[in-house]
Design a protein around this motif. Structure first.
Motif, PDB file in Angstrom:
ATOM      1  N   GLY A  58       0.811  -1.203   0.000  1.00  0.00           N
ATOM      2  CA  GLY A  58       0.000   0.000   0.000  1.00  0.00           C
ATOM      3  C   GLY A  58       0.847   1.256   0.000  1.00  0.00           C
ATOM      4  O   GLY A  58       0.576   2.219  -0.730  1.00  0.00           O
ATOM      5  N   GLU A  59       1.927   1.250   0.812  1.00  0.00           N
ATOM      6  CA  GLU A  59       2.804   2.413   0.877  1.00  0.00           C
ATOM      7  C   GLU A  59       3.494   2.642  -0.463  1.00  0.00           C
ATOM      8  O   GLU A  59       3.675   3.786  -0.899  1.00  0.00           O
ATOM      9  CB  GLU A  59       3.829   2.223   2.005  1.00  0.00           C
ATOM     10  CG  GLU A  59       4.806   3.358   2.181  1.00  0.00           C
ATOM     11  CD  GLU A  59       6.125   3.103   1.479  1.00  0.00           C
ATOM     12  OE1 GLU A  59       6.825   4.084   1.182  1.00  0.00           O
ATOM     13  OE2 GLU A  59       6.443   1.931   1.231  1.00  0.00           O
ATOM     14  N   LEU A  66      -3.467   7.314  -2.012  1.00  0.00           N
ATOM     15  CA  LEU A  66      -3.062   7.511  -0.623  1.00  0.00           C
ATOM     16  C   LEU A  66      -4.094   6.930   0.327  1.00  0.00           C
ATOM     17  O   LEU A  66      -3.758   6.466   1.424  1.00  0.00           O
ATOM     18  CB  LEU A  66      -2.850   9.005  -0.353  1.00  0.00           C
ATOM     19  CG  LEU A  66      -2.206   9.405   0.963  1.00  0.00           C
ATOM     20  CD1 LEU A  66      -0.872   8.684   1.171  1.00  0.00           C
ATOM     21  CD2 LEU A  66      -2.008  10.908   1.025  1.00  0.00           C
ATOM     22  N   GLU A  67      -5.357   6.920  -0.095  1.00  0.00           N
ATOM     23  CA  GLU A  67      -6.409   6.330   0.725  1.00  0.00           C
ATOM     24  C   GLU A  67      -6.162   4.845   0.947  1.00  0.00           C
ATOM     25  O   GLU A  67      -6.244   4.341   2.075  1.00  0.00           O
ATOM     26  CB  GLU A  67      -7.772   6.541   0.066  1.00  0.00           C
ATOM     27  CG  GLU A  67      -8.928   5.929   0.840  1.00  0.00           C
ATOM     28  CD  GLU A  67     -10.246   5.992   0.092  1.00  0.00           C
ATOM     29  OE1 GLU A  67     -11.286   5.646   0.702  1.00  0.00           O
ATOM     30  OE2 GLU A  67     -10.253   6.373  -1.099  1.00  0.00           O
ATOM     31  N   ALA A  68      -5.866   4.117  -0.132  1.00  0.00           N
ATOM     32  CA  ALA A  68      -5.586   2.684   0.005  1.00  0.00           C
ATOM     33  C   ALA A  68      -4.331   2.454   0.830  1.00  0.00           C
ATOM     34  O   ALA A  68      -4.272   1.529   1.652  1.00  0.00           O
ATOM     35  CB  ALA A  68      -5.441   2.043  -1.378  1.00  0.00           C
ATOM     36  N   ALA A  69      -3.311   3.285   0.641  1.00  0.00           N
ATOM     37  CA  ALA A  69      -2.075   3.149   1.418  1.00  0.00           C
ATOM     38  C   ALA A  69      -2.353   3.282   2.903  1.00  0.00           C
ATOM     39  O   ALA A  69      -1.866   2.492   3.721  1.00  0.00           O
ATOM     40  CB  ALA A  69      -1.061   4.197   0.964  1.00  0.00           C
ATOM     41  N   ARG A  70      -3.152   4.286   3.259  1.00  0.00           N
ATOM     42  CA  ARG A  70      -3.488   4.481   4.675  1.00  0.00           C
ATOM     43  C   ARG A  70      -4.289   3.298   5.214  1.00  0.00           C
ATOM     44  O   ARG A  70      -3.994   2.773   6.298  1.00  0.00           O
ATOM     45  CB  ARG A  70      -4.292   5.764   4.838  1.00  0.00           C
ATOM     46  CG  ARG A  70      -4.720   6.067   6.272  1.00  0.00           C
ATOM     47  CD  ARG A  70      -5.739   7.183   6.321  1.00  0.00           C
ATOM     48  NE  ARG A  70      -6.942   6.824   5.563  1.00  0.00           N
ATOM     49  CZ  ARG A  70      -7.956   7.654   5.334  1.00  0.00           C
ATOM     50  NH1 ARG A  70      -7.905   8.899   5.791  1.00  0.00           N
ATOM     51  NH2 ARG A  70      -9.010   7.250   4.635  1.00  0.00           N
ATOM     52  N   ASN A  71      -5.295   2.859   4.475  1.00  0.00           N
ATOM     53  CA  ASN A  71      -6.137   1.769   4.953  1.00  0.00           C
ATOM     54  C   ASN A  71      -5.373   0.463   5.070  1.00  0.00           C
ATOM     55  O   ASN A  71      -5.646  -0.353   5.962  1.00  0.00           O
ATOM     56  CB  ASN A  71      -7.344   1.587   4.030  1.00  0.00           C
ATOM     57  CG  ASN A  71      -8.304   2.756   4.093  1.00  0.00           C
ATOM     58  OD1 ASN A  71      -8.341   3.488   5.074  1.00  0.00           O
ATOM     59  ND2 ASN A  71      -9.073   2.956   3.033  1.00  0.00           N
ATOM     60  N   LEU A 116       4.397   6.511   5.853  1.00  0.00           N
ATOM     61  CA  LEU A 116       3.063   7.041   5.623  1.00  0.00           C
ATOM     62  C   LEU A 116       2.806   8.296   6.452  1.00  0.00           C
ATOM     63  O   LEU A 116       2.070   9.194   6.016  1.00  0.00           O
ATOM     64  CB  LEU A 116       2.015   5.969   5.932  1.00  0.00           C
ATOM     65  CG  LEU A 116       0.561   6.365   5.639  1.00  0.00           C
ATOM     66  CD1 LEU A 116       0.320   6.438   4.141  1.00  0.00           C
ATOM     67  CD2 LEU A 116      -0.411   5.393   6.286  1.00  0.00           C
ATOM     68  N   TYR A 117       3.386   8.358   7.632  1.00  0.00           N
ATOM     69  CA  TYR A 117       3.217   9.525   8.498  1.00  0.00           C
ATOM     70  C   TYR A 117       3.559  10.810   7.762  1.00  0.00           C
ATOM     71  O   TYR A 117       2.850  11.818   7.865  1.00  0.00           O
ATOM     72  CB  TYR A 117       4.096   9.361   9.746  1.00  0.00           C
ATOM     73  CG  TYR A 117       4.410  10.636  10.474  1.00  0.00           C
ATOM     74  CD1 TYR A 117       3.430  11.286  11.227  1.00  0.00           C
ATOM     75  CD2 TYR A 117       5.688  11.189  10.410  1.00  0.00           C
ATOM     76  CE1 TYR A 117       3.725  12.472  11.908  1.00  0.00           C
ATOM     77  CE2 TYR A 117       5.989  12.362  11.093  1.00  0.00           C
ATOM     78  CZ  TYR A 117       5.008  13.001  11.830  1.00  0.00           C
ATOM     79  OH  TYR A 117       5.301  14.162  12.491  1.00  0.00           O
ATOM     80  N   TYR A 118       4.641  10.794   6.991  1.00  0.00           N
ATOM     81  CA  TYR A 118       5.034  11.974   6.231  1.00  0.00           C
ATOM     82  C   TYR A 118       4.071  12.237   5.079  1.00  0.00           C
ATOM     83  O   TYR A 118       3.736  13.396   4.791  1.00  0.00           O
ATOM     84  CB  TYR A 118       6.456  11.797   5.698  1.00  0.00           C
ATOM     85  CG  TYR A 118       7.502  11.746   6.786  1.00  0.00           C
ATOM     86  CD1 TYR A 118       8.096  12.911   7.258  1.00  0.00           C
ATOM     87  CD2 TYR A 118       7.888  10.533   7.345  1.00  0.00           C
ATOM     88  CE1 TYR A 118       9.061  12.866   8.266  1.00  0.00           C
ATOM     89  CE2 TYR A 118       8.840  10.483   8.345  1.00  0.00           C
ATOM     90  CZ  TYR A 118       9.418  11.651   8.802  1.00  0.00           C
ATOM     91  OH  TYR A 118      10.354  11.613   9.797  1.00  0.00           O
ATOM     92  N   LEU A 119       3.615  11.182   4.427  1.00  0.00           N
ATOM     93  CA  LEU A 119       2.778  11.337   3.240  1.00  0.00           C
ATOM     94  C   LEU A 119       1.381  11.841   3.567  1.00  0.00           C
ATOM     95  O   LEU A 119       0.760  12.514   2.746  1.00  0.00           O
ATOM     96  CB  LEU A 119       2.699  10.011   2.484  1.00  0.00           C
ATOM     97  CG  LEU A 119       4.010   9.549   1.838  1.00  0.00           C
ATOM     98  CD1 LEU A 119       3.863   8.142   1.284  1.00  0.00           C
ATOM     99  CD2 LEU A 119       4.419  10.508   0.733  1.00  0.00           C
ATOM    100  N   ILE A 120       0.855  11.501   4.738  1.00  0.00           N
ATOM    101  CA  ILE A 120      -0.498  11.935   5.078  1.00  0.00           C
ATOM    102  C   ILE A 120      -0.517  13.285   5.798  1.00  0.00           C
ATOM    103  O   ILE A 120      -1.560  13.708   6.304  1.00  0.00           O
ATOM    104  CB  ILE A 120      -1.241  10.878   5.922  1.00  0.00           C
ATOM    105  CG1 ILE A 120      -0.561  10.660   7.281  1.00  0.00           C
ATOM    106  CG2 ILE A 120      -1.387   9.574   5.161  1.00  0.00           C
ATOM    107  CD1 ILE A 120      -1.334   9.707   8.199  1.00  0.00           C
TER     108      ILE A 120
END
Length: 483
Positions: A58-59, A66-71, A116-120
């Motif tokens: 996902g990442e 980005l939604e799928a990456a987070r989920n 992901l913390y940086y991307l969101i």
């Protein structure tokens, strides 16, 4: 509201463009609805999200969804058990999301979750949730898997480390429901380099989160991580042979040279000296792992090697190994090996008609086109179609392209990789910025939010912060890229 992300790639290299376009198209098949949440399943007949593949997958797909990456990450934290155990897999049946705890199924989770913390948008609540989840998971590992009492953690079943049909597991069960050690088997509970490394990765990531939060316990978590690494080196590292070997339930070495030391490099649990020995003595050895199509799961000269076309971790190179190898090698400075492996994988996918399968023959590079219903374990289900659109292989191709000809977000940095060859353009949007490369194949220009950052000779990587402030360059081509 999640930040906007996007990615674009065009090249005059026809082979590269065809593989890229096919991977882009087929990855969309793997976007599924899990109880109202869009996720990216593993694909190729595997309709769940697994802890060993899909947080990482996902990442890697984050610039496209980005939604799928987070989920793909938060679903595992949402379904974490009270005792801290994360589900090994999650499925969705009739709209109902079902976490499964009958195996650990790897742990490719801490790094993608932190990236992901940086991307969101540097969500502090997400960071705090991730920190607590990792602390609880680490505690669960030591409460349930510290069987030997010697600082090593144990694997209880084949699917704990996701090595289906691996001969080194002997008569071990495929999966194991309980937290108590299995009894009556030849090999398990097995002191495992993988499971022990999970604790290292969790603790090292908690330490990094503490630093981001200004938490003074960062040093304490670093010490805890080093304790795990020290136990791994003392008890599973073979100094004479330059590789890690697991130990069976009696403490005897499982004397099979497998690729799993490379997995430990993914988690960062071994020293640079240990990594150098494994890479030089084994990974680059044509009699072991440097086959015409590299990275078999077991060294081809080992008696336990099997060139079996089904989902079998005793032999053929796996798309998932190629996916993990990127971070594993870059952690230790082997950027040019990543470039070489990417060329091998893309050549093999193209030669097989842009079909993305789970395994490839190590001697011919031919895709293993097995029918999923014939060889997929019953626990995972499967259909009748010949395998294609296997996520780890597709995402690995896209990621190798990004790490050779593109733009990659890495823990608050931006990596601009300027590969040589045919002219190309690569663009990416994330962290509220737009980044672009334009290259004639010999030199490349980099722009951040439309402003020229500079021009560099190809064959290197330019690293900046998110705002485009120059940090350093690294080589990605030249001597050392041959594999």
């Amino acid at each position: 509201m999640l930040p906007e992300t996007s990615v674009f790639f065009r090249t005059e290299d026809e082979k590269l463009q065809r593989v890229y376009d096919a991977a882009e198209e087929k990855c969309r098949f793997n976007l599924k609805d899990f109880g109202g949440d869009t996720v990216l399943v593993e694909g190729g007949g595997y309709e769940k999200i697994w802890l060993e593949t899909q947080p990482m997958g996902g990442e890697m797909y984050a610039l496209r969804s980005l939604e799928a990456a987070r989920n793909n990450i938060t679903l595992f934290m949402r379904h974490q058990r009270a005792d801290g155990r994360l589900p090994g897999s999650i499925q969705c049946t009739g709209g109902k999301v079902e976490p499964q705890f009958n195996k650990h199924q790897g742990f490719c989770f801490p790094f993608p979750a932190l990236n992901l913390y940086y991307l969101i948008g540097k969500d502090r609540d997400y960071l705090a949730e991730l920190k607590e989840s990792l602390i609880r998971f680490d505690r669960c590992l030591w409460n349930t898997r510290h069987v030997s009492g010697d600082g090593l953690l144990s694997s209880f079943c084949v699917y704990d480390t996701g090595e289906d049909l691996a001969l080194r597991y002997g008569d071990a069960p495929c999966w194991w429901e309980g937290d108590e050690p299995p009894e009556g088997y030849q090999v398990v509970p097995m002191a495992s380099m993988d499971v022990t490394s999970w604790s290292f990765a969790a603790r090292r990531t908690v330490a990094e989160i503490c630093r981001l939060q200004g938490d003074r316990s960062a040093d304490a978590w670093e010490r805890k991580a080093r304790m795990v690494a020290d136990a791994l080196r003392r008890r599973l590292w073979d100094r004479k042979r330059g590789a890690l070997y697991d130990r069976d339930r009696t403490g005897k070495t499982v004397d099979i040279l497998c690729h799993n030391t490379l997995r430990c490099m993914y988690w960062g649990s071994i020293s640079r000296g240990m990594a150098a020995r494994f890479v030089k003595e084994h990974l680059l050895n044509p009699a072991e792992f440097r086959t015409p199509f590299p990275l078999p799961s077991v060294a081809v000269n080992d008696p336990a090697f099997r060139n079996a076309p089904e989902n079998n971790w005793s032999g053929q190179p796996e798309g998932l190994t190629y996916q993990r190898a990127i971070l594993a090698l870059e952690r230790y400075g082997y950027n040019r090996l990543v470039t070489g492996l990417g060329r091998k994988l893309i050549d093999a996918v193209y030669a097989n008609g842009c079909r993305f399968t789970q395994q490839y023959d190590p001697f011919t590079g031919k895709a293993s086109l097995v029918r999923m219903s014939d060889h997929q374990p019953a626990e995972e289900g499967g259909g009748e179609a010949v395998q294609d659109a296997y996520g780890p292989t597709m995402l690995a191709c896209l990621e190798y392209i990004a790490h050779h000809y593109g733009i990659h977000p890495h823990l608050g940095q931006v990596w601009f990789s300027l590969g040589s060859g045919a002219p190309y353009a690569y663009e990416a949007a994330f962290c509220d910025h737009h980044y672009a490369i334009r290259s004639d194949g010999q030199r490349a220009e980099i722009r951040v939010d439309g402003k020229m950052l500079g021009s560099w000779k190809c064959g290197r990587r330019v690293i900046t912060d998110e705002n485009g402030r120059f940090l350093r360059t690294e080589l990605i081509e030249g001597t050392g890229a041959e594999i």
